[in-house]
Design an enzyme around this catalytic site. Structure first.
Site, PDB file in Angstrom:
ATOM      1  N   CYS A   2       0.882  -1.123   0.052  1.00  0.00           N
ATOM      2  CA  CYS A   2      -0.127  -0.020  -0.059  1.00  0.00           C
ATOM      3  C   CYS A   2       0.972   1.259  -0.149  1.00  0.00           C
ATOM      4  O   CYS A   2       2.000   1.226   0.182  1.00  0.00           O
ATOM      5  CB  CYS A   2      -0.857   0.122   1.135  1.00  0.00           C
ATOM      6  SG  CYS A   2      -1.547  -1.571   1.406  1.00  0.00           S
ATOM      7  N   ARG A  27       1.020   1.967  -6.117  1.00  0.00           N
ATOM      8  CA  ARG A  27       1.326   0.871  -5.024  1.00  0.00           C
ATOM      9  C   ARG A  27       0.016   0.225  -4.679  1.00  0.00           C
ATOM     10  O   ARG A  27       0.084  -0.439  -3.648  1.00  0.00           O
ATOM     11  CB  ARG A  27       1.696   1.520  -3.846  1.00  0.00           C
ATOM     12  CG  ARG A  27       3.301   2.241  -4.030  1.00  0.00           C
ATOM     13  CD  ARG A  27       3.704   2.749  -2.709  1.00  0.00           C
ATOM     14  NE  ARG A  27       3.804   1.671  -1.681  1.00  0.00           N
ATOM     15  CZ  ARG A  27       5.090   0.936  -1.551  1.00  0.00           C
ATOM     16  NH1 ARG A  27       6.104   1.330  -2.248  1.00  0.00           N
ATOM     17  NH2 ARG A  27       5.139   0.018  -0.744  1.00  0.00           N
ATOM     18  N   TRP A  74      -3.667  -1.707  -1.191  1.00  0.00           N
ATOM     19  CA  TRP A  74      -3.881  -2.731  -2.230  1.00  0.00           C
ATOM     20  C   TRP A  74      -4.089  -3.887  -1.142  1.00  0.00           C
ATOM     21  O   TRP A  74      -3.315  -4.201  -0.387  1.00  0.00           O
ATOM     22  CB  TRP A  74      -2.248  -2.900  -2.652  1.00  0.00           C
ATOM     23  CG  TRP A  74      -2.373  -3.982  -3.610  1.00  0.00           C
ATOM     24  CD1 TRP A  74      -2.909  -4.057  -4.906  1.00  0.00           C
ATOM     25  CD2 TRP A  74      -1.825  -5.336  -3.492  1.00  0.00           C
ATOM     26  NE1 TRP A  74      -2.482  -5.293  -5.404  1.00  0.00           N
ATOM     27  CE2 TRP A  74      -2.068  -6.173  -4.705  1.00  0.00           C
ATOM     28  CE3 TRP A  74      -1.242  -6.088  -2.285  1.00  0.00           C
ATOM     29  CZ2 TRP A  74      -1.487  -7.326  -4.727  1.00  0.00           C
ATOM     30  CZ3 TRP A  74      -0.829  -7.495  -2.522  1.00  0.00           C
ATOM     31  CH2 TRP A  74      -0.925  -8.094  -3.714  1.00  0.00           C
ATOM     32  N   ASN A 100       1.050  -0.265   5.827  1.00  0.00           N
ATOM     33  CA  ASN A 100       1.345  -1.295   4.540  1.00  0.00           C
ATOM     34  C   ASN A 100       2.060  -2.317   5.385  1.00  0.00           C
ATOM     35  O   ASN A 100       3.071  -2.231   6.095  1.00  0.00           O
ATOM     36  CB  ASN A 100       2.407  -0.485   3.752  1.00  0.00           C
ATOM     37  CG  ASN A 100       3.034  -1.373   2.750  1.00  0.00           C
ATOM     38  OD1 ASN A 100       2.170  -2.144   2.176  1.00  0.00           O
ATOM     39  ND2 ASN A 100       4.183  -0.849   2.383  1.00  0.00           N
ATOM     40  N   GLY A 101       1.614  -3.652   4.764  1.00  0.00           N
ATOM     41  CA  GLY A 101       2.212  -4.840   5.190  1.00  0.00           C
ATOM     42  C   GLY A 101       1.446  -5.915   5.559  1.00  0.00           C
ATOM     43  O   GLY A 101      -0.060  -5.737   5.419  1.00  0.00           O
ATOM     44  N   GLU A 480       7.635 -20.680 -20.571  1.00  0.00           N
ATOM     45  CA  GLU A 480       7.617 -19.138 -19.804  1.00  0.00           C
ATOM     46  C   GLU A 480       8.694 -18.318 -20.512  1.00  0.00           C
ATOM     47  O   GLU A 480       8.503 -17.071 -20.814  1.00  0.00           O
ATOM     48  CB  GLU A 480       7.819 -19.238 -18.322  1.00  0.00           C
ATOM     49  CG  GLU A 480       7.800 -18.198 -17.416  1.00  0.00           C
ATOM     50  CD  GLU A 480       6.562 -17.151 -17.709  1.00  0.00           C
ATOM     51  OE1 GLU A 480       5.677 -17.572 -18.550  1.00  0.00           O
ATOM     52  OE2 GLU A 480       6.776 -15.823 -17.550  1.00  0.00           O
ATOM     53  N   LYS A 484       8.171 -14.912 -22.443  1.00  0.00           N
ATOM     54  CA  LYS A 484       8.562 -13.770 -22.121  1.00  0.00           C
ATOM     55  C   LYS A 484       9.320 -13.044 -23.235  1.00  0.00           C
ATOM     56  O   LYS A 484       9.057 -11.697 -23.723  1.00  0.00           O
ATOM     57  CB  LYS A 484       9.595 -13.622 -20.872  1.00  0.00           C
ATOM     58  CG  LYS A 484       8.940 -14.063 -19.620  1.00  0.00           C
ATOM     59  CD  LYS A 484       8.228 -12.869 -18.904  1.00  0.00           C
ATOM     60  CE  LYS A 484       6.790 -12.779 -19.301  1.00  0.00           C
ATOM     61  NZ  LYS A 484       6.043 -13.595 -18.304  1.00  0.00           N
ATOM     62  N   GLU A 487       6.649 -11.997 -26.209  1.00  0.00           N
ATOM     63  CA  GLU A 487       5.871 -10.645 -25.809  1.00  0.00           C
ATOM     64  C   GLU A 487       6.534  -9.325 -25.810  1.00  0.00           C
ATOM     65  O   GLU A 487       6.034  -8.484 -25.960  1.00  0.00           O
ATOM     66  CB  GLU A 487       4.880 -10.969 -24.668  1.00  0.00           C
ATOM     67  CG  GLU A 487       5.485 -11.062 -23.466  1.00  0.00           C
ATOM     68  CD  GLU A 487       4.696 -11.553 -22.270  1.00  0.00           C
ATOM     69  OE1 GLU A 487       3.536 -10.942 -22.208  1.00  0.00           O
ATOM     70  OE2 GLU A 487       4.999 -11.986 -21.204  1.00  0.00           O
ATOM     71  N   HIS A 503      12.159 -35.236 -31.754  1.00  0.00           N
ATOM     72  CA  HIS A 503      11.182 -35.886 -32.459  1.00  0.00           C
ATOM     73  C   HIS A 503      10.483 -34.929 -33.440  1.00  0.00           C
ATOM     74  O   HIS A 503       9.685 -34.808 -34.006  1.00  0.00           O
ATOM     75  CB  HIS A 503      10.036 -35.980 -31.412  1.00  0.00           C
ATOM     76  CG  HIS A 503      10.303 -37.168 -30.311  1.00  0.00           C
ATOM     77  ND1 HIS A 503      10.530 -38.448 -30.855  1.00  0.00           N
ATOM     78  CD2 HIS A 503      10.828 -37.222 -29.159  1.00  0.00           C
ATOM     79  CE1 HIS A 503      10.781 -39.315 -29.857  1.00  0.00           C
ATOM     80  NE2 HIS A 503      10.835 -38.558 -28.914  1.00  0.00           N
ATOM     81  N   LYS A 602      -2.717  -5.671 -19.866  1.00  0.00           N
ATOM     82  CA  LYS A 602      -2.381  -6.193 -18.537  1.00  0.00           C
ATOM     83  C   LYS A 602      -3.459  -7.192 -17.875  1.00  0.00           C
ATOM     84  O   LYS A 602      -3.251  -8.236 -17.483  1.00  0.00           O
ATOM     85  CB  LYS A 602      -2.174  -5.239 -17.190  1.00  0.00           C
ATOM     86  CG  LYS A 602      -1.505  -5.726 -16.037  1.00  0.00           C
ATOM     87  CD  LYS A 602      -0.323  -6.592 -16.213  1.00  0.00           C
ATOM     88  CE  LYS A 602       0.115  -7.348 -14.933  1.00  0.00           C
ATOM     89  NZ  LYS A 602       1.250  -8.245 -15.107  1.00  0.00           N
TER      90      LYS A 602
END
Ligand code: F6R
Length: 607
Positions: A2, A27, A74, A100-101, A480, A484, A487, A503, A602
């Protein structure tokens, strides 16, 4: 993750706080709130959703007062509602807190405070702090907070106001960032520099367990035992935009580097007493114990985390596990029953394909669970229970810290299921949990490969195609790594199980063709080496990810990127780091828009 901003000075607090909140909303933007102390009373305004909602509210009823705190949330504990928005005011309205936390012992503290007569109005862990501080207050704000934070476990950056001391603002931190800004006749508290940049460029970052007492005339910093500390003042020379990225040129790079912290926040508090511990999970263990089958559904990077989890669920929990792309799930007439656990993996919690898939699974009688990064988003609301990744907001479109934290949560769940199903004893679970606890440190060390990766990236930025190979737990990382690169750089790349090369895809290999091979320690190490030899023998360029001092890999490879050795189970979280960095640095070398690749978004909220 946050955002916090505080002001104490001669002028009105609200404009400085609102400005700070506007510069902090990267944040978190689940809710925003402000408190000022005006003529001996706290005045609080808070609104769910984007900051604009709070600003509209403040326009209608402006706030006076020369000391105050603001917060952009957040959500971690409790959904993103008005009730759960910060600031939180204590039972007798003597203390106001922003935080925050994550307070890990909030349940125990809540019980104790309830017994002392405190009623709780929100589902947050933060409210516990407000009541606790009020309960312990004997007149000296700094001393009260110092004694109170000794009782808190977990992570926190807090700002605290006291009704009986309108000239004082207190800040304290442990494992979450907090700084003090030094102004002319006014001082500021903030979770990071962008919040205070137009107000001052002189800041002091607090160390863990340090506290700060801010008054209009000065700042006093003390250690946990009350010993005075000299403020270590830094002059910020960056502009606001780069400060939001904490000096990193892109959010993606910042988020790659945040992974040790994100993993610590995700794993900490969940490995108690050798049993994976999910206090927030609303599904009773008895229900989990009954399942006979797992179906994981997700998209893109989240589906790759699901593929890693398939190995863990089958190896550790001995439960048949299938991974189905969410976009295919509904149209494949899946065989789902009451004995199925359907798991949706999602960073945003809003991906339409994943939402539709998990709804379908629930409609067919499955027990449903989400692994998600955004509290209160649509997918957690559509399932029986949710396990959150505590990665903090992910702003870069390419997923990085969400991926590694998803793997961490899913592997914790695999251990839990294994124990519930009798496939794992407590003794067998212990080293697995220890390996998970150590993974943030291994990821931190893996980040040291960046300079070498950058050199490789510059050398191969002109390649037209890339191949990525891996086996077993690191096979999904081949997908993955390729995703990356595609994109971010728009270079064609493919991920393959290394054993599949012979193969077909081996035909692609020649002396211009780079293959990224993940060849770290594990059950398939020798097999992986054989597959790499097949490539080397045909003149292919091997860029290998290996453990330190591995001469056999070095002999075969044109380039070696070293990462710390870990148990195979947790290695994908470590080998993901060079894959992310390679894609990032190739994209930078090609001058691509790293944080916003073309054609992508996103959160994909269309089917
Ligand atoms: C790739 C990426 C995407 C997402 C996918 C699912 O870097 O970010 O592939 O992983 O769109 O998104 P969430 O996890 O929000 O459901």
């Amino acid at each position: 993750m946050c955002g916090i901003i505080g002001y104490v000075g001669p002028g009105p607090a609200a404009p400085a706080i609102v400005g700070g909140l506007q510069r902090l909303d990267y944040r978190g933007y689940d809710s925003a709130g402000i408190v000022v102390l005006d003529r001996g009373r706290f005045r609080v305004e808070k609104m769910p959703g984007k900051l604009e909602n709070l600003l509209a509210r403040l326009k209608a009823s402006p706030l006076a007062g020369t000391v105050g705190l603001g917060h952009t949330r957040w959500a971690t504990h409790g959904g993103p509602t008005q009730r759960n928005a910060h600031p939180h005011v204590s039972g007798n309205a003597r203390v106001a807190v922003v935080h925050n936390g994550i307070i890990e012992n909030h349940e125990a503290l809540r019980r104790r405070l309830r017994a002392r007569g405190y009623a709780f109005r929100s589902e947050t862990d933060t409210e516990v702090i407000a009541h606790l501080i009020e309960d312990m207050h004997r007149g000296n704000p700094l001393e009260t907070v110092r004694r109170a934070i000794a009782k808190l476990e977990g992570s926190f950056a807090i700002g605290v106001l006291f009704r009986d001391r309108p000239d004082v603002l207190i800040g304290a931190r442990l494992n979450s960032p907090l700084l003090v800004g030094f102004g002319e006749g006014a001082n500021f508290l903030a979770s990071d520099a962008p919040a205070v940049l137009p107000l001052t460029r002189r800041v002091a970052y607090l160390e863990d367990r340090e506290l700060a007492e801010l008054t209009p005339g000065g700042v006093r910093i003390v250690a946990a035992d009350g010993t005075p500390r000299e403020p270590r003042i830094t002059h910020i020379t960056w502009d606001y935009a780069s400060a939001a990225r904490e000096g990193y040129p892109h959010f993606m790079l910042k988020e790659i580097h945040e992974q040790p912290r994100a993993l610590r926040d995700t794993i900490r508090g969940r490995t108690d007493h050798s049993i994976p511990h999910f206090p927030e999970l609303e599904i009773e263990p008895a229900k989990l114990k009954r399942i006979r089958r797992v179906v994981i559904t997700a998209c893109g990077t989240a589906a790759h985390a699901g593929l890693v989890a398939k190995y863990a669920f089958e190896e550790l929990a001995r439960v048949p596990t299938e991974v189905v792309l969410a976009s295919e799930f509904r149209y494949g007439d899946p065989v789902i029953g009451r004995d199925t656990l359907a798991v949706a993996v999602t960073q945003s919690g809003e991906t339409m394909d994943t939402l539709c898939a998990i709804r379908e699974a629930r409609a067919r009688g499955a027990l449903t669970l989400a692994v998600c990064n955004v509290v209160g988003s649509s997918i957690p609301r559509a399932v029986d229970g949710t396990l959150y990744t505590h990665a903090g907001p992910e702003i870069g479109v390419a997923s990085t810290k969400a991926y590694t934290t998803q793997i961490a949560v899913l592997e914790l769940l695999a251990v839990r299921l294994g124990m519930l199903r009798g496939a794992l004893t407590r003794e067998a679970a212990r080293p697995l949990l220890r390996a998970l606890e150590r993974v943030p440190d291994a990821v931190e060390k893996a980040l040291r490969c960046e300079a070498g990766v950058r050199t490789i990236a510059r050398r191969y930025r002109g390649a037209r195609n890339f191949m990525y190979i891996g086996r077993r737990y690191n096979f999904p990382n081949a997908y993955e790594g390729a995703l990356k690169l595609k994109e971010l750089s728009y270079i064609h790349a493919e991920g393959y199980g290394a054993g599949e090369m012979k193969h077909g895809p081996l035909a692609l290999v020649d002396n211009t063709f780079p293959t990224v091979a993940i060849a770290t320690a594990g059950r398939v190490y020798e097999k992986m080496l054989s597959n790499m030899k097949e490539i080397e023998a045909r003149g292919g360029i091997l860029i290998s990810i290996a453990n330190p001092g591995d001469a056999r890999v070095r002999e075969l490879s044109r380039h070696v990127i070293e990462v710390p050795e870990t148990p195979e189970l947790v290695s994908p979280m470590v080998t993901a780091v060079p894959l992310q960095l390679l894609a990032y640095h190739i994209a930078v070398a090609l001058r691509r828009d790293v944080d916003k690749p073309r054609n992508l978004a996103k959160a994909v909220t269309v089917e």
